[in-house]
Design a protein around this motif. Structure first.
Motif, PDB file in Angstrom:
ATOM      1  N   SER A  92       1.605  15.461  -9.126  1.00  0.00           N
ATOM      2  CA  SER A  92       2.334  16.358 -10.009  1.00  0.00           C
ATOM      3  C   SER A  92       2.015  15.958 -11.451  1.00  0.00           C
ATOM      4  CB  SER A  92       3.831  16.253  -9.731  1.00  0.00           C
ATOM      5  OG  SER A  92       4.282  14.919  -9.909  1.00  0.00           O
ATOM      6  N   SER A  93       2.618  16.629 -12.405  1.00  0.00           N
ATOM      7  CA  SER A  93       2.402  16.262 -13.811  1.00  0.00           C
ATOM      8  C   SER A  93       2.970  14.872 -14.065  1.00  0.00           C
ATOM      9  CB  SER A  93       3.084  17.270 -14.738  1.00  0.00           C
ATOM     10  OG  SER A  93       2.506  18.547 -14.594  1.00  0.00           O
ATOM     11  N   GLY A  94       2.273  14.109 -14.889  1.00  0.00           N
ATOM     12  CA  GLY A  94       2.739  12.762 -15.173  1.00  0.00           C
ATOM     13  C   GLY A  94       2.062  12.182 -16.388  1.00  0.00           C
ATOM     14  N   GLN A  95       2.408  10.961 -16.680  1.00  0.00           N
ATOM     15  CA  GLN A  95       1.853  10.236 -17.820  1.00  0.00           C
ATOM     16  C   GLN A  95       1.400   8.862 -17.333  1.00  0.00           C
ATOM     17  OE1 GLN A  95       1.868  11.770 -20.779  1.00  0.00           O
ATOM     18  NE2 GLN A  95       1.195  10.222 -22.240  1.00  0.00           N
ATOM     19  N   ALA A  96       0.180   8.463 -17.693  1.00  0.00           N
ATOM     20  CA  ALA A  96      -0.361   7.174 -17.262  1.00  0.00           C
ATOM     21  C   ALA A  96      -0.656   6.309 -18.478  1.00  0.00           C
ATOM     22  CB  ALA A  96      -1.632   7.373 -16.448  1.00  0.00           C
ATOM     23  N   THR A  97      -0.339   5.025 -18.354  1.00  0.00           N
ATOM     24  CA  THR A  97      -0.697   4.042 -19.369  1.00  0.00           C
ATOM     25  C   THR A  97      -1.654   3.042 -18.746  1.00  0.00           C
ATOM     26  OG1 THR A  97       1.459   4.250 -20.439  1.00  0.00           O
ATOM     27  CG2 THR A  97       0.151   2.307 -20.969  1.00  0.00           C
ATOM     28  N   VAL A  98      -2.836   2.940 -19.339  1.00  0.00           N
ATOM     29  CA  VAL A  98      -3.863   2.020 -18.857  1.00  0.00           C
ATOM     30  C   VAL A  98      -3.873   0.809 -19.773  1.00  0.00           C
ATOM     31  CG1 VAL A  98      -6.303   1.745 -18.283  1.00  0.00           C
ATOM     32  CG2 VAL A  98      -5.218   3.988 -18.045  1.00  0.00           C
ATOM     33  N   LEU A 127      -2.795   8.636 -21.059  1.00  0.00           N
ATOM     34  CA  LEU A 127      -3.368   9.954 -20.799  1.00  0.00           C
ATOM     35  C   LEU A 127      -2.401  10.754 -19.958  1.00  0.00           C
ATOM     36  CD1 LEU A 127      -6.056   9.997 -17.997  1.00  0.00           C
ATOM     37  CD2 LEU A 127      -4.744   7.945 -18.482  1.00  0.00           C
ATOM     38  N   THR A 128      -2.514  12.076 -20.057  1.00  0.00           N
ATOM     39  CA  THR A 128      -1.661  12.978 -19.300  1.00  0.00           C
ATOM     40  C   THR A 128      -2.315  13.279 -17.954  1.00  0.00           C
ATOM     41  OG1 THR A 128      -0.785  13.979 -21.305  1.00  0.00           O
ATOM     42  CG2 THR A 128      -0.591  15.261 -19.265  1.00  0.00           C
ATOM     43  N   ILE A 129      -1.526  13.198 -16.895  1.00  0.00           N
ATOM     44  CA  ILE A 129      -2.007  13.532 -15.551  1.00  0.00           C
ATOM     45  C   ILE A 129      -1.711  15.003 -15.298  1.00  0.00           C
ATOM     46  CG2 ILE A 129      -1.859  13.012 -13.088  1.00  0.00           C
ATOM     47  CD1 ILE A 129      -2.980  10.742 -14.828  1.00  0.00           C
ATOM     48  N   GLU A 130      -2.766  15.775 -15.146  1.00  0.00           N
ATOM     49  CA  GLU A 130      -2.605  17.193 -14.842  1.00  0.00           C
ATOM     50  C   GLU A 130      -2.346  17.366 -13.354  1.00  0.00           C
ATOM     51  OE1 GLU A 130      -2.395  19.357 -17.099  1.00  0.00           O
ATOM     52  OE2 GLU A 130      -3.139  18.207 -18.829  1.00  0.00           O
ATOM     53  N   PRO A 131      -1.495  18.300 -12.966  1.00  0.00           N
ATOM     54  CA  PRO A 131      -1.164  18.467 -11.546  1.00  0.00           C
ATOM     55  C   PRO A 131      -2.323  19.044 -10.745  1.00  0.00           C
ATOM     56  CG  PRO A 131      -0.176  20.220 -12.838  1.00  0.00           C
ATOM     57  CD  PRO A 131      -0.778  19.263 -13.819  1.00  0.00           C
ATOM     58  N   GLY A 132      -2.361  18.675  -9.462  1.00  0.00           N
ATOM     59  CA  GLY A 132      -3.245  19.365  -8.520  1.00  0.00           C
ATOM     60  C   GLY A 132      -4.471  18.616  -8.057  1.00  0.00           C
ATOM     61  N   ASN A 133      -5.139  17.864  -8.931  1.00  0.00           N
ATOM     62  CA  ASN A 133      -6.408  17.263  -8.552  1.00  0.00           C
ATOM     63  C   ASN A 133      -6.277  15.763  -8.306  1.00  0.00           C
ATOM     64  OD1 ASN A 133      -7.919  19.692  -8.831  1.00  0.00           O
ATOM     65  ND2 ASN A 133      -7.911  19.410 -11.062  1.00  0.00           N
ATOM     66  N   ARG A 134      -6.860  15.297  -7.215  1.00  0.00           N
ATOM     67  CA  ARG A 134      -6.841  13.869  -6.916  1.00  0.00           C
ATOM     68  C   ARG A 134      -7.712  13.086  -7.885  1.00  0.00           C
ATOM     69  NH1 ARG A 134      -8.347  12.819  -0.817  1.00  0.00           N
ATOM     70  NH2 ARG A 134      -7.672  10.738  -1.474  1.00  0.00           N
ATOM     71  N   TRP A 158       0.807  -1.215   0.000  1.00  0.00           N
ATOM     72  CA  TRP A 158       0.000   0.000   0.000  1.00  0.00           C
ATOM     73  C   TRP A 158       0.845   1.272   0.000  1.00  0.00           C
ATOM     74  CZ3 TRP A 158      -4.024  -1.733   4.268  1.00  0.00           C
ATOM     75  CH2 TRP A 158      -4.918  -2.652   3.702  1.00  0.00           C
ATOM     76  N   ALA A 159       2.151   1.132  -0.208  1.00  0.00           N
ATOM     77  CA  ALA A 159       3.010   2.311  -0.239  1.00  0.00           C
ATOM     78  C   ALA A 159       2.693   3.169  -1.461  1.00  0.00           C
ATOM     79  CB  ALA A 159       4.481   1.886  -0.268  1.00  0.00           C
ATOM     80  N   ALA A 160       3.018   4.461  -1.360  1.00  0.00           N
ATOM     81  CA  ALA A 160       2.663   5.390  -2.435  1.00  0.00           C
ATOM     82  C   ALA A 160       3.267   4.983  -3.771  1.00  0.00           C
ATOM     83  CB  ALA A 160       3.118   6.798  -2.053  1.00  0.00           C
ATOM     84  N   ASP A 161       4.490   4.434  -3.758  1.00  0.00           N
ATOM     85  CA  ASP A 161       5.155   4.103  -5.016  1.00  0.00           C
ATOM     86  C   ASP A 161       4.949   2.652  -5.436  1.00  0.00           C
ATOM     87  OD1 ASP A 161       6.621   2.886  -3.051  1.00  0.00           O
ATOM     88  OD2 ASP A 161       8.586   3.574  -3.764  1.00  0.00           O
ATOM     89  N   SER A 162       3.999   1.968  -4.816  1.00  0.00           N
ATOM     90  CA  SER A 162       3.759   0.567  -5.172  1.00  0.00           C
ATOM     91  C   SER A 162       2.871   0.473  -6.410  1.00  0.00           C
ATOM     92  CB  SER A 162       3.104  -0.173  -4.004  1.00  0.00           C
ATOM     93  OG  SER A 162       1.845   0.392  -3.701  1.00  0.00           O
ATOM     94  N   ASN A 163       2.755  -0.746  -6.918  1.00  0.00           N
ATOM     95  CA  ASN A 163       1.900  -0.945  -8.083  1.00  0.00           C
ATOM     96  C   ASN A 163       1.341  -2.365  -8.056  1.00  0.00           C
ATOM     97  OD1 ASN A 163       0.533  -0.371 -10.408  1.00  0.00           O
ATOM     98  ND2 ASN A 163       2.328   0.169 -11.619  1.00  0.00           N
ATOM     99  N   VAL A 178      -2.485  -0.036 -14.362  1.00  0.00           N
ATOM    100  CA  VAL A 178      -2.198   1.360 -14.675  1.00  0.00           C
ATOM    101  C   VAL A 178      -0.778   1.662 -14.213  1.00  0.00           C
ATOM    102  CG1 VAL A 178      -2.872   3.767 -14.371  1.00  0.00           C
ATOM    103  CG2 VAL A 178      -4.629   1.973 -14.329  1.00  0.00           C
ATOM    104  N   ASP A 179       0.065   2.116 -15.126  1.00  0.00           N
ATOM    105  CA  ASP A 179       1.411   2.568 -14.796  1.00  0.00           C
ATOM    106  C   ASP A 179       1.445   4.087 -14.915  1.00  0.00           C
ATOM    107  OD1 ASP A 179       2.456  -0.029 -14.435  1.00  0.00           O
ATOM    108  OD2 ASP A 179       2.749  -0.245 -16.589  1.00  0.00           O
ATOM    109  N   VAL A 180       1.713   4.752 -13.799  1.00  0.00           N
ATOM    110  CA  VAL A 180       1.769   6.211 -13.788  1.00  0.00           C
ATOM    111  C   VAL A 180       3.222   6.624 -13.571  1.00  0.00           C
ATOM    112  CG1 VAL A 180       0.836   8.328 -12.812  1.00  0.00           C
ATOM    113  CG2 VAL A 180      -0.514   6.224 -12.729  1.00  0.00           C
ATOM    114  N   VAL A 181       3.750   7.435 -14.479  1.00  0.00           N
ATOM    115  CA  VAL A 181       5.130   7.888 -14.375  1.00  0.00           C
ATOM    116  C   VAL A 181       5.148   9.338 -13.915  1.00  0.00           C
ATOM    117  CG1 VAL A 181       7.306   8.254 -15.605  1.00  0.00           C
ATOM    118  CG2 VAL A 181       5.829   6.315 -16.216  1.00  0.00           C
ATOM    119  N   PHE A 182       5.719   9.548 -12.703  1.00  0.00           N
ATOM    120  CA  PHE A 182       5.972  10.886 -12.187  1.00  0.00           C
ATOM    121  C   PHE A 182       7.495  11.061 -12.123  1.00  0.00           C
ATOM    122  CE2 PHE A 182       1.805  10.050  -9.995  1.00  0.00           C
ATOM    123  CZ  PHE A 182       1.077  10.987 -10.701  1.00  0.00           C
TER     124      PHE A 182
END
Length: 595
Positions: free
Chosen positions: A533-539, A548-555, A504-509, A573-577
C-alpha cells in the motif's frame, strides 16, 4: 593440552605405527582420484534401505554400499549450515563464525579455507551444485571460496525469503544462480543439479583434469508442495507404519502420511540421480579412481525411523546428529567395508586431502582427523578421541546450551533445545553408554560420576578453545558491496540482523552489516513480498539517511539514489505503512560510481 589441541595433534597422520606407514605408502602409490561429495538435506540417518528402512526405496545407494566402505558412527550437526561449515573447513563451525541457519548467522567467515580452495590450488577443477548456505553475497559465495563452476540457490533452501522475485518456492523450473548470475532453469531441482554436475565432470575429463564436484541437494528439505509426481503417487499407497515412531489420530495420520509420501518421493529421486551419476562415471571410464561420498546433513525433518536411535533434526540425540557415510573408491578400497570408529563432518577435509595427496598449509588449524587409514587397513590405529556437537538459536553460543560430547562408548548430552536462544539454571547433563544403550533410554550419570565429571571438563575446555579462535570470535561476517566481483548486491532477510518481530514475518525488521572499500554512489531498490500500500521508507547507511515514497501496487521499482560511505557500516530500511513500521522483503544495491 586443550581438547581442540588434542584433536589437531592427530589431524593428518593419526599415530604413525607400522600399519599407518604401510597404508600411507600404498595411498601414495595411487594416482590422484577425482572426488564427488553428495549431501542431501534433512534426509535422516534411517532413510535408507541399507539402514533398515522398509518403506523408503534407495536401491542405488543400497547397491553402492555393497561396493563401498560404510562409516556407521559418523556425526554431523543437528541443522544445515553448521554441518556445511564444518564439512567445508575441517573445523568446528564455532571457529568459522557460522553458528545458526539464518538472520546473518549462517554466513561463514571468508578467511576460512575450504576443500574447494585446497583442491583448486592443487590443480583440481571444482564445482558446486545445489545448496551452499554459507553466504549469498560477496565475499561469502561459493565462487569466492574456491568453486569455479557454481549452480546454486540462495539461502537455506528454495521457498525462503532469499528466493529470486517471481520464482518463489519453485522446485520445478527454479531460478538458480549460475556463477553469480540469476538464471531460470527447466526441470526438477535435484535433476538439474545432477545434470549440471555431470556436464562439469564430462568437461573436466575432456580436458584431462582432475575434478571435485560437490552436489548438495535441497531435497528432501521442505516445502513439500512440489515433488516428483510419479514417485509421490506411488508412495501414497505405501504403508508408512513401519517408520512412524508414535501413534497419531486419524486426521493427523493422514496429513503425516501425505508429508512422508512427499519426502520419500524426493529421497528416491535423489537415489535415482545417484544411479545416473554412477552410470555416467562408468561411461566415461573413470569410476575406478573416482571417490564418491554420500551423507546427509542432519537428522530427519519429521519424527520418523532412525534405526536404533532417538531424535530428529535439531536434536543433539543421536537420531538428530548421525549420518551414514558411504565412501566409494574402487581403486583403493576392497569393499564392502564397515567401520564403527567415531568420525564426524570435521574429518572429511583431512581425509580427502590424504586421498588426493594434498598437503595442508602449515598454518592451517583444523579439528578433523583423516579416517582414510581405517578404510585401507583393517589394523589401522585409531586413538581414542572426543567429538563435540553443539548448535542452538541465537547470536552467540552459550556454554552448555544444546550440546553433546562423544567419546566411545560415552555420550554426554544436554538437550536444552535448538529453538531456544538461551536456557536458564544449571545444565541437566545426561550420560549414556551408546554401545549398551543406543536409544539413550538410561541415564548412567549416577553410576559413572567420574566419567561424567571428566567429559564435562573436556567439554568446558573445548568450548573455551573454539570460542577464542580469533578476536571478537562470534562477530557476524560482513557483506562487501560495490566491488567488481559483485557490483549489484541483493540483500535478503536470510542475511539481515533481525531486530523486530519474528525473523521472517511480514512486519519484522532488521539491518545488514555491510562494508565498502570506498565511498560510492548507489541505486537502492526496495522489494516487497506482496503488492504494498502507500507508505514512506527511510533508508539508513551509517550516518546517512534518505526517504522515499512507496507507491501502491508494485513489488519492485521503489528506487532511490544514495551516496554510501566507505568502511564498515549498518544498513537498514524502515517502511511505514499506516501506523506499522516494518522492513522490506529484499533490497537491491547497485554501484553507479564514485560520489
Amino acid at each position: 593440552m586443550k581438547v581442540g589441541d588434542h584433536h589437531r595433534a592427530f589431524f593428518r597422520t593419526a599415530v604413525l605405527t607400522v600399519t599407518s606407514i604401510a597404508w600411507m605408502a600404498s595411498a601414495l602409490a595411487l594416482e590422484r582420484p577425482n572426488v564427488i561429495v553428495i549431501m542431501s538435506d534433512d534426509q535422516g540417518v534411517g532413510d535408507y534401505g541399507f539402514m533398515g528402512n522398509e518403506v523408503i526405496k534407495t536401491p542405488e545407494l543400497d547397491a553402492l554400499v555393497q561396493r563401498s566402505a560404510l562409516m556407521n558412527r559418523f556425526y554431523v550437526s543437528p541443522v544445515c549450515a553448521p554441518t556445511r561449515a564444518s564439512l567445508m573447513t575441517g573445523r568446528y563451525n564455532y571457529r568459522t563464525r557460522c553458528i545458526d541457519t539464518y538472520v546473518g548467522r549462517a554466513m561463514m567467515d571468508p578467511a576460512e579455507v575450504t576443500i574447494a580452495e585446497l583442491l583448486h590450488n592443487a590443480g583440481y577443477q571444482t564445482g558446486i551444485y545445489g545448496k551452499w548456505h554459507l553466504g549469498d553475497s560477496y565475499p561469502l559465495r561459493p565462487m569466492d571460496q574456491g568453486f569455479q563452476d557454481c549452480l546454486v540457490h540462495r539461502g537455506g533452501g528454495i521457498g525462503q525469503p532469499s528466493d529470486p522475485i517471481g520464482a518463489e518456492g519453485k522446485y520445478t523450473d527454479p531460478t538458480l544462480f549460475k556463477n553469480g548470475v540469476e538464471t531460470p532453469m527447466k526441470g526438477y531441482c535435484t535433476d538439474i543439479y545432477f545434470d549440471a554436475a555431470m556436464s562439469f565432470i564430462e568437461s573436466a575429463v575432456a580436458e584431462q583434469n582432475h575434478f571435485f564436484a560437490y552436489i548438495a541437494t535441497n531435497a528432501p528439505h521442505g516445502p513439500f508442495h512440489d515433488v516428483p509426481k510419479e514417485l509421490y503417487q506411488s508412495y501414497l499407497t505405501a504403508d508408512f507404519g513401519p517408520i512412524l515412531v508414535k501413534d497419531l489420530p486419524p486426521k493427523r495420520l493422514s496429513a503425516e502420511v501425505d508429508k512422508l509420501a512427499r519426502i520419500a518421493a524426493m529421497i528416491t529421486n535423489i537415489d535415482e540421480n545417484v544411479g545416473r551419476l554412477l552410470r555416467k562415471l562408468d561411461e566415461l571410464k573413470i569410476r575406478e579412481n573416482t571417490i564418491v561420498i554420500y551423507l546427509n546433513d542432519n537428522g530427519p525433518n519429521t519424527l520418523r525411523y532412525v534405526g536404533d536411535m532417538r531424535g530428529m533434526k535439531t536434536h543433539v540425540d543421536d537420531g538428530g546428529v548421525r549420518s551414514p557415510l558411504v565412501f566409494h573408491w574402487p581403486t583403493a578400497i576392497a569393499a564392502p567395508v564397515e567401520r564403527d570408529e567415531l568420525c564426524a563432518h570435521i574429518d572429511l577435509l583431512p581425509t580427502l586431502m590424504d586421498a588426493c595427496q594434498v598437503d595442508l598449509p602449515s598454518d592451517l588449524q583444523i579439528d578433523g582427523r583423516s579416517f582414510l587409514p581405517l578404510l585401507m587397513d583393517d589394523e589401522a590405529d585409531w586413538p581414542k578421541r572426543q567429538v563435540v556437537i553443539q548448535a542452538h538459536r541465537g547470536d552467540v553460543p552459550q556454554r552448555y546450551h544444546h550440546f553433546s560430547l562423544h567419546e566411545a562408548p560415552w555420550k554426554l548430552v544436554h538437550p536444552s533445545g535448538f529453538g531456544k536462544e538461551t536456557f536458564s539454571g544449571p545444565p541437566k547433563l545426561e550420560l549414556y553408554n551408546l554401545h549398551e544403550d543406543p536409544r539413550q533410554q538410561r541415564d548412567v550419570s549416577d553410576e559413572f560420576p567420574e566419567v561424567k565429571a571428566r567429559l564435562q571438563e573436556a567439554y568446558e575446555a573445548w568450548f573455551a578453545d573454539v570460542s577464542t579462535t580469533r578476536p571478537n570470535n562470534y562477530a557476524p561476517p560482513r557483506i562487501v558491496i560495490g566491488t567488481d566481483h559483485e557490483p549489484t548486491t541483493v540483500l535478503t532477510r536470510q542475511d539481515w540482523r533481525h531486530t523486530k518481530g519474528r525473523a521472517w514475518a511480514a512486519d519484522s525488521n532488521g539491518h545488514w552489516l555491510l562494508e565498502s572499500m570506498k565511498p560510492g554512489t548507489y541505486d537502492v531498490e526496495l522489494v516487497f513480498a506482496d503488492s504494498p500500500s502507500s507508505g514512506q521508507a527511510t533508508v539508513r547507511a551509517g550516518n546517512y539517511a534518505k526517504t522515499l515514497t512507496i507507491e501502491p501496487g508494485n513489488r519492485r521499482g521503489h528506487k532511490i539514489r544514495m551516496d554510501l560511505p566507505g568502511g564498515k557500516f549498518s544498513f537498514s530500511v524502515d517502511v511505514v505503512f499506516w501506523d506499522t513500521t516494518q522492513g522490506p522483503h529484499q533490497v537491491i544495491v547497485q554501484r553507479i560510481g564514485s560520489p
